[in-house]
Write an enzyme that holds these catalytic residues in place. Structure first.
Site, short mmCIF file in Angstrom:
data_model
loop_
_atom_site.label_atom_id
_atom_site.label_comp_id
_atom_site.label_asym_id
_atom_site.label_seq_id
_atom_site.Cartn_x
_atom_site.Cartn_y
_atom_site.Cartn_z
N GLU A 66 36.13 7.32 25.30
CA GLU A 66 36.24 8.52 26.13
C GLU A 66 35.86 8.21 27.57
O GLU A 66 36.48 8.69 28.52
CB GLU A 66 35.35 9.63 25.58
CG GLU A 66 35.46 10.94 26.35
CD GLU A 66 34.62 12.06 25.78
OE1 GLU A 66 34.50 13.11 26.43
OE2 GLU A 66 34.07 11.88 24.67
N ASN A 69 26.87 10.62 35.22
CA ASN A 69 26.70 9.26 35.72
C ASN A 69 25.25 8.79 35.63
O ASN A 69 24.98 7.59 35.55
CB ASN A 69 27.23 9.15 37.15
CG ASN A 69 28.74 9.00 37.17
OD1 ASN A 69 29.41 9.10 36.13
ND2 ASN A 69 29.30 8.76 38.34
#
Length: 390
Positions: free
Chosen positions: A255, A379
């Protein structure tokens, strides 16, 4: 105003991933986006989802679940075909279609962990577009922390009874089936609490919220899902009870690669539009591409784009060999999504005031891009995963 579809500028280093068959498939995908998607992007953004029959059209052209085995309705091709689909979506500057989640995430869970009956029930219908699917992980308040999931599935006789809610679910509004991450164990088992359950959209007690009003990606079908004593047979359990976290971890690396691919191609598209614009736009009697600042800025961006392309293509080679590490996939997602953010910001600046106007593709790219640093794990989570490998 510029067209919403553009071909990327060739990389300084030639790519060597694709065969003639791959490139023929790319041409098919490109024409599909040019004909069926690009002319309708504005309308998709207004209605906050694509037309339902777009899924059927994509299925008829073999664009859905292509990597699934032929006996389940796919074409049995490699994941480079998935890469091509995502790249062409980005080159069309489309953020509305949710094909990759359906074909490359949900389908993989079924193919890798489902039993024969589950595969035969769902995969052929997914390949034709008869069924649209989603996966429901994130919940209000949990974010990237999957172990904090509160949605429960309690075994009652031959059924699981599901209660809870999910948020930010791509394809949620149009979905006919969703794989739901549920807590099936006691609170002291940590990740062993989690299981994956297949839930059909027509189950009593299952409801959908309206499409969410996002700052970008407005045409993408994203909504909340609610489960109020939803009963599903225990045969709807995907894999084994308590193995949900392990299955999620196996598929999350791919993903994250999908996010990296769309960011890379998105950066290439934004850059190509900007090069075209700077050659056409006049200032002080000459094209703005003639100014040293413009030339140097474009040179900087092109170098960053091409360096990321080299890393991503190498990761893709490792993915095909089933050797791609979780840390490398996390690095690709982190670095390339950050690079995309820098590219669209700098490219918008080179457009001047027109870059702030929604009729220019760079404006849409600017607002659509921001979610890439958040979904599939923020992130900050990517940095945590990378640091664990040190």
């Amino acid at each position: 105003m510029q067209s919403a579809a553009i071909r990327p500028i060739a990389n300084m280093l030639a790519r060597n991933l694709f065969t003639a068959e791959h490139e023929a498939f790319r041409e098919t995908v490109r024409k599909f986006y040019e004909k069926e998607v690009v002319p309708n992007i504005e309308r998709y953004e207004q209605q906050q989802h694509v037309d339902r029959d777009l899924w059927n059209k994509a299925g008829a052209m073999g664009l859905l679940c292509a990597t699934m085995p032929e006996q389940y309705g796919g074409s049995g091709v490699d994941r480079l075909y998935s890469m091509i689909l995502i790249e062409e979506q980005a080159y069309a500057m489309d953020s509305s279609t949710g094909f990759s989640l359906h074909s490359d995430i949900v389908a993989n869970y079924l193919n890798n962990f489902g039993n024969e009956n589950q595969k035969l029930t769902w995969l052929p219908k997914m390949a034709t577009g008869e069924v649209v699917t989603a996966i429901a992980m994130t919940e209000p308040g949990t974010g990237s922390d999957l172990q904090a999931v509160r949605t429960t599935a309690v075994l009652d006789g031959d059924d699981y009874v599901i209660n809870g809610s999910k948020i930010f679910i791509t394809n949620g509004y149009l979905c006919d089936m969703v794989i739901v991450v549920c807590k099936t164990g006691s609170g002291d088992k940590g990740s062993a609490n989690l299981s994956l359950l297949i839930v059909e959209a027509d189950r009593a007690g299952f409801s959908k919220g309206k499409p969410l009003n996002k700052i970008g990606m407005k045409g993408q079908d994203t909504c909340e899902l609610f489960f109020d004593n939803v009963r599903v047979p225990k045969e709807n359990l995907l894999g084994m009870q308590g193995m949900g976290f392990m299955m999620l971890m196996k598929e999350l690396a791919w993903e994250r690669m999908l996010v990296a691919i769309i960011c890379q191609a998105g950066a290439e598209a934004a850059f190509a539009h900007t090069v075209q614009y700077t050659k056409q736009r006049q200032a002080f009697g000459k094209p703005i591409s003639a100014f040293q600042n413009t030339r140097f800025k474009l040179a900087e961006l092109r170098t960053e784009i091409d360096f990321c392309r080299a890393y991503l293509d190498r990761c893709m080679q490792l993915q095909l060999e089933e050797k791609l590490g979780i840390d490398a996939a996390a690095a690709a997602k982190y670095k390339i999504s950050e690079m995309f953010s820098k590219v669209v910001d700098e490219c918008l600046q080179l457009h001047g005031g027109y870059g702030y106007m929604m009729e220019y593709p760079i404006a849409r790219a600017y607002i659509d891009n921001r979610a890439n640093r958040i979904y599939a794990g923020t992130n900050e989570i990517m940095k945590e995963l990378i640091s664990r490998s040190l």
